[in-house]
Design a protein around this motif. Sequence first.
Motif, PDB file in Angstrom:
ATOM      1  N   ARG A  76       0.849  -1.196   0.000  1.00 59.92           N
ATOM      2  CA  ARG A  76       0.000   0.000   0.000  1.00 59.92           C
ATOM      3  C   ARG A  76       0.885   1.247   0.000  1.00 59.92           C
ATOM      4  NH1 ARG A  76       0.632  -2.156   4.850  1.00 59.92           N
ATOM      5  NH2 ARG A  76      -0.802  -3.852   4.362  1.00 59.92           N
ATOM      6  N   THR A 208     -10.587   1.319  -2.691  1.00 59.65           N
ATOM      7  CA  THR A 208      -9.174   1.035  -2.933  1.00 59.65           C
ATOM      8  C   THR A 208      -8.334   2.294  -2.817  1.00 59.65           C
ATOM      9  OG1 THR A 208      -9.945  -0.612  -4.524  1.00 59.65           O
ATOM     10  CG2 THR A 208      -7.611  -0.099  -4.547  1.00 59.65           C
ATOM     11  N   ASN A 344      -5.973  -2.203   5.159  1.00 61.68           N
ATOM     12  CA  ASN A 344      -5.505  -2.630   3.825  1.00 61.68           C
ATOM     13  C   ASN A 344      -6.083  -1.825   2.670  1.00 61.68           C
ATOM     14  OD1 ASN A 344      -3.668  -4.728   4.542  1.00 61.68           O
ATOM     15  ND2 ASN A 344      -5.407  -6.038   5.043  1.00 61.68           N
ATOM     16  N   LYS A 346      -5.452   0.358  -0.393  1.00 60.54           N
ATOM     17  CA  LYS A 346      -4.284   0.272  -1.274  1.00 60.54           C
ATOM     18  C   LYS A 346      -3.554   1.609  -1.436  1.00 60.54           C
ATOM     19  CE  LYS A 346      -3.573  -2.912  -3.459  1.00 60.54           C
ATOM     20  NZ  LYS A 346      -2.783  -4.121  -3.113  1.00 60.54           N
ATOM     21  N   THR A 392       4.452  -0.761   3.762  1.00 57.28           N
ATOM     22  CA  THR A 392       3.729   0.474   3.445  1.00 57.28           C
ATOM     23  C   THR A 392       4.734   1.517   2.964  1.00 57.28           C
ATOM     24  OG1 THR A 392       2.074   0.052   5.166  1.00 57.28           O
ATOM     25  CG2 THR A 392       2.208   2.297   4.300  1.00 57.28           C
TER      26      THR A 392
END
Length: 498
Positions: A76, A208, A344, A346, A392
């Motif tokens: 991400r 997302t 989570n 993205k 990340t």
Amino acid sequence: MAKHNRPLKYTDLETEAALQVNRRQFLSRLSLGLGGVALSSLLPGCNPAESVPTVSGNTGLGGILDTTHIAPRAKRVIYLFQSGGPAQIDLFDYKPKLAEMFGAELPGSVRMGQRLTGMTAYQSSLPVAPSFFSFKQYGQSGAWLSELMPHTAKIADELCFVRSMYTEAINHDPAITFFQTGSQQPGRPSMGSWLSYGLGSDNENLPTFCVLLSRGLIRPQPIYSRLWGNGFLASMHQGVQFRAGKDPVLFINNPDGVEAPDRRRALDRLAELNDIRAKEFGDPEVYSRISQYEMAYRMQTSVPEAMDISGEPEEVYDLYGPDSRRPGTFAANCLLARRLAERNVKFIQLYHMGWDQHVDLPHDLRLQAKDTDQASAALVMDLKRRGLLEDTLVVWGGEFGRTVYSQGRLTNDNYGRDHHPRCFTIWMAGGGVKPGTVYGETDDFSYNIVKDPVHVHDFQATMMHLLGVDHEKLTFKHQGRRYRLTDVHGKVVKDLLA
């Protein structure tokens, strides 16, 4: 149309739709052979340019890629975009020799006739303005940071500084658009939209691509929603703006008097009608609309839960600073970004406006840095202690830098700086970049790059590489041409990779 004495059922609607054939529909159906060929280039899995060798595991829900092109290092992105152009020479790019040149004319051999904005092109002189702020070196990397960034200085060894960024755009709108979409012209998909299209989602209950906005205290430049637009990609890939207040996402709550079961039945019936429409006209955007309706329904519960920071412990508020308790501030948005990363999402895009110090820079830049310094560092530290920083990628930076010469009058304690695209600084952390790194070098005036230049497209290519995507292979055919985020440019800067 035939009249009915009873309500139409789903099968009745299909029959009615099938029986109605006018001239326009006849010609449309007659061309389906050629239309099908064109449509196949748009639909997921049917674009030859997208059928490329891949490795690693499944990319997520709804992505065009079954698997990533290369093994991903990041899952991400949190992009802390500092809109307005932070002055690299006052924050990260220390130039001690300039103290001897206070007020001197910028040498022509440095400028080399390069373009100026209309705000300083009229000036009879371009006086050199050394930074008003003191600098020190931090961490094992020896990175130079200004006194304005004391919290960022504490995490210097977690950061990868790129001091040799450059762009062609010299004004805000095209420069920001270039960073976000790969083109100075509006209308292209943003970075988050490209990643949504390619990689899909890892959480079916949240978008997302999420967007959070905040503004500094001094004369912020505007930000436009097209910066997180989907362009020619399906609308399901556009960014969703989260706002401060009781309705973080507009129009997802049920109207007064409408209960959840009623909304569910209405969406089911609407999906049936849209399915008929999609079969009739073959427009994939209809299915995007169905998907968006369903996402909005799920977000009725997932968004309030994600945005509710009331359960965060006191030490978290202390870490991010007092502004983290105030919804809509940069600090509060950084805290929300960490919560979205935990769920989570993205691509998490923060825009913080106000880095446009044409005048009164010593005063205004101090306020602007105070808005962002603690929370930016806190986000990196918070992600690391939760085990999230490793996968990340955090990015901090604006659309261009600022000039070494003063815009307008220069005094011992006051100056301004104009836009400067020739060199500026960003930093990255986590997600597979090399920590404790200072990459690139500028001349003694922080005006030109003398070592390891990194173009905007190189940055975009590197970011996508860290997520497992080959920037040359993730394409979309539009109006007869295959487009990608990096256009026909860009290379992965491998020296930035851990």
